[in-house]
Scaffold this motif. Structure first.
Motif, PDB file in Angstrom:
ATOM      1  N   UNK A 247       0.843  -1.206   0.000  1.00 19.24           N
ATOM      2  CA  UNK A 247       0.000   0.000   0.000  1.00 19.24           C
ATOM      3  C   UNK A 247       0.872   1.248   0.000  1.00 19.24           C
ATOM      4  N   UNK A 248       1.926   1.207   0.820  1.00 16.33           N
ATOM      5  CA  UNK A 248       2.803   2.386   0.892  1.00 16.33           C
ATOM      6  C   UNK A 248       3.405   2.697  -0.478  1.00 16.33           C
ATOM      7  N   UNK A 249       3.861   1.620  -1.154  1.00 17.14           N
ATOM      8  CA  UNK A 249       4.446   1.806  -2.497  1.00 17.14           C
ATOM      9  C   UNK A 249       3.432   2.417  -3.450  1.00 17.14           C
ATOM     10  N   UNK A 250       2.163   2.021  -3.263  1.00 17.69           N
ATOM     11  CA  UNK A 250       1.109   2.507  -4.160  1.00 17.69           C
ATOM     12  C   UNK A 250       0.545   3.853  -3.693  1.00 17.69           C
ATOM     13  N   UNK A 251       1.064   4.368  -2.559  1.00 19.47           N
ATOM     14  CA  UNK A 251       0.594   5.660  -2.056  1.00 19.47           C
ATOM     15  C   UNK A 251      -0.779   5.598  -1.398  1.00 19.47           C
ATOM     16  N   UNK A 252      -1.163   4.412  -0.885  1.00 18.83           N
ATOM     17  CA  UNK A 252      -2.478   4.265  -0.243  1.00 18.83           C
ATOM     18  C   UNK A 252      -2.289   4.137   1.274  1.00 18.83           C
ATOM     19  N   UNK A 253      -2.821   5.051   2.077  1.00 21.63           N
ATOM     20  CA  UNK A 253      -2.700   4.904   3.535  1.00 21.63           C
ATOM     21  C   UNK A 253      -3.290   3.572   3.994  1.00 21.63           C
ATOM     22  N   UNK A 254      -2.576   2.889   4.886  1.00 23.90           N
ATOM     23  CA  UNK A 254      -3.033   1.576   5.344  1.00 23.90           C
ATOM     24  C   UNK A 254      -3.126   1.554   6.866  1.00 23.90           C
ATOM     25  N   UNK A 255      -4.258   1.074   7.374  1.00 25.73           N
ATOM     26  CA  UNK A 255      -4.425   0.900   8.830  1.00 25.73           C
ATOM     27  C   UNK A 255      -4.109  -0.555   9.135  1.00 25.73           C
TER      28      UNK A 255
ATOM     29  N   UNK B 254      -7.373   9.292   9.291  1.00 23.31           N
ATOM     30  CA  UNK B 254      -6.333  10.226   9.760  1.00 23.31           C
ATOM     31  C   UNK B 254      -5.170   9.444  10.375  1.00 23.31           C
ATOM     32  N   UNK B 255      -5.481   8.403  11.140  1.00 22.58           N
ATOM     33  CA  UNK B 255      -4.420   7.592  11.753  1.00 22.58           C
ATOM     34  C   UNK B 255      -3.528   6.964  10.701  1.00 22.58           C
ATOM     35  N   UNK B 256      -4.134   6.430   9.671  1.00 21.66           N
ATOM     36  CA  UNK B 256      -3.357   5.769   8.615  1.00 21.66           C
ATOM     37  C   UNK B 256      -2.465   6.775   7.893  1.00 21.66           C
ATOM     38  N   UNK B 257      -2.873   8.050   7.916  1.00 19.77           N
ATOM     39  CA  UNK B 257      -2.044   9.093   7.277  1.00 19.77           C
ATOM     40  C   UNK B 257      -0.998   9.652   8.239  1.00 19.77           C
ATOM     41  N   UNK B 258      -1.023   9.181   9.503  1.00 14.30           N
ATOM     42  CA  UNK B 258      -0.006   9.634  10.461  1.00 14.30           C
ATOM     43  C   UNK B 258      -0.491  10.653  11.464  1.00 14.30           C
ATOM     44  N   UNK B 259      -1.810  10.925  11.485  1.00 13.49           N
ATOM     45  CA  UNK B 259      -2.344  11.905  12.458  1.00 13.49           C
ATOM     46  C   UNK B 259      -3.297  11.200  13.418  1.00 13.49           C
ATOM     47  N   UNK B 260      -2.787  10.763  14.536  1.00 11.87           N
ATOM     48  CA  UNK B 260      -3.687  10.148  15.522  1.00 11.87           C
ATOM     49  C   UNK B 260      -4.519  11.252  16.167  1.00 11.87           C
TER      50      UNK B 260
END
Ligand code: GLY
Length: 417
Positions: free
Chosen positions: A83-91, A308-314
């Motif tokens: 997912x990271x490689x594809x630019x998709x936020x992953x939880x 938001x969490x998956x994007x790094x903002x808890x």
């Protein structure tokens, strides 16, 4: 609108998708591999494996991938890594971090390295070494060092049951290739703790207890879980602070020190010993059936929270937990856990009132009725201001739903520790 794809097909994923769908944020939800019941609220995904799943997500411009179950986290290059490689936020964590669940030995070494309280252990790969490590001391805890859908653990009270499990793991290779961990038996009540972990941040969620044995009074063989209770009231006295200080915080700090990226739910299986809480295991996802008890108590914007969490903002303020208690009662099919019978028609689902049902092993028959299709069939979940009222409600409602050969416990929530 948030386009979400949830990976998994069981009761936990049905509960996660329901919580996402009921969030105030607008969502479009896809499910892989999903189930007939899940497809009533989420769209089916045309994929067969991890590469085709990633291609599907790219084609549909999915905003968020949620790992409900663990298996894809460690498959191939790892769901979150791809997912990271594809630019998709992953939880859900990257493959190297998901070893905390996939390898019991990796997890034990992590706990020891970061001084997180746990029982002693030895890792072995032949029968003689296993017998020597047990050293005639019973009960002993034996664990297959790999993913086994919650079934690779045995608490053995005597030599006969230990030898049987050792043979399953190292002789018959019932769970596949992998070592065996011989662990110190820890006595005390168990509690399941969940945290949302986002890099160096975390939020502890409502705790739960699951009921692993098939029969009342915690007797009979282990299952994937026959029920669960959850309430913030389970954090009695100083327990929450103690768990945070000795277990959760050092774990999150350990992940950072070891360079293990983590965004997702982290599950701590704990035992409350006389010496304080000790960790039995980590799981890199929500518990099943605990999710079915915990998630209906969430108020707020769960979809936005996870996105938001998956994007790094808890953002802890996006959710809160209802007061009171939530009780989840699982019904299993005939023969479970040794086997499971499929094709028994389920009746009464439409009569539920004041309880929700999450499907696990069901499918639609040719006439559009749900029938059994697995070991754990469904969970019925109800809330109440007190544990007693939640238990009464869940049993009253569950009595309306049935199928031939149904097995369920009659003491879920009666003894919560
Ligand atoms: N409740 C146990 C598990 O999810 O593995």
């Amino acid at each position: 609108m948030i386009k979400v794809l949830v990976v998994g097909k069981g009761g936990r994923e049905h509960a996660i998708i329901t919580a996402l769908q009921q969030s105030p944020s607008e969502t479009k939800i896809y499910s892989f591999p999903g189930s007939d019941a899940i497809f009533e609220i989420a769209e089916e995904v045309d994929a067969q494996d991890l590469p085709s799943l990633i291609n599907f997500m790219k084609a549909k411009e999915i905003d968020l991938c949620v790992a409900g179950e663990e298996s894809y986290l460690v498959k191939d290059n790892g769901l979150a890594n791809e997912c990271e490689k594809a630019g998709i936020p992953c939880w859900g964590p990257q493959k190297q971090s998901a070893q905390l669940e996939a390898s019991k030995e990796f997890a034990k070494q992590f706990m020891v390295r970061h001084e997180i309280p746990t029982g002693g252990y030895a890792s072995v790969d032949d029968v003689d070494a296993a017998v020597e490590a047990i050293g005639g001391k019973y009960p002993t805890v034996l664990k297959f060092d790999g993913l086994a859908a919650g079934k690779g653990v045995a608490v053995c009270l005597d030599e006969a049951s230990a030898m049987e499990f050792i043979d399953e793991v190292l002789g018959q290779r019932k769970f596949g290739e992998g070592r065996l961990l011989v662990e110190e038996f820890l006595a005390g009540p168990e509690i399941s703790i969940f945290a949302s972990v986002v890099d160096d941040q975390y939020q502890i969620l409502a705790p739960a207890r699951d009921y692993k044995r098939i029969s009342d009074a915690d007797e009979g063989p282990n299952t994937g879980g026959m029920g669960a209770v959850s309430s913030l009231e389970m954090f009695e006295g100083d327990l929450r602070r103690q768990i945070e200080e000795t277990i959760v915080k050092p774990t999150v700090e350990g992940l950072i020190k070891d360079g293990l990226p983590y965004r997702g739910f982290l599950y701590f299986g704990l035992i409350l010993t006389d010496e304080g809480p000790k960790i039995l295991e980590y799981n890199c996802r929500f518990g099943d059936p605990e999710a079915q008890a915990v998630l209906p108590m969430i108020k707020g914007d769960f979809a936005k929270y996870v996105f938001e969490g998956a994007k790094g903002n808890l953002q802890p303020d996006l959710i809160e937990f209802s007061d009171g208690w939530s009780v989840c009662l699982v019904s299993a099919s005939a023969g479970y856990p040794a086997s499971s019978r499929s094709g028994d028609t389920i009746s009464g689902i439409g009569e539920l009132d004041g309880a929700v049902i999450y499907h696990a092993g069901t499918r639609l028959d040719g006439e559009g009725r749900f029938e059994t299709a697995g070991g754990r069939v469904y969970a019925i979940v109800a809330q109440g201001a007190t544990l007693q009222s939640a238990v009464a409600q869940v049993y009253e409602q569950s009595d309306k739903v049935s199928f031939s050969g149904m097995q369920r416990r009659s003491d879920i929530g009666v003894l919560h520790f």
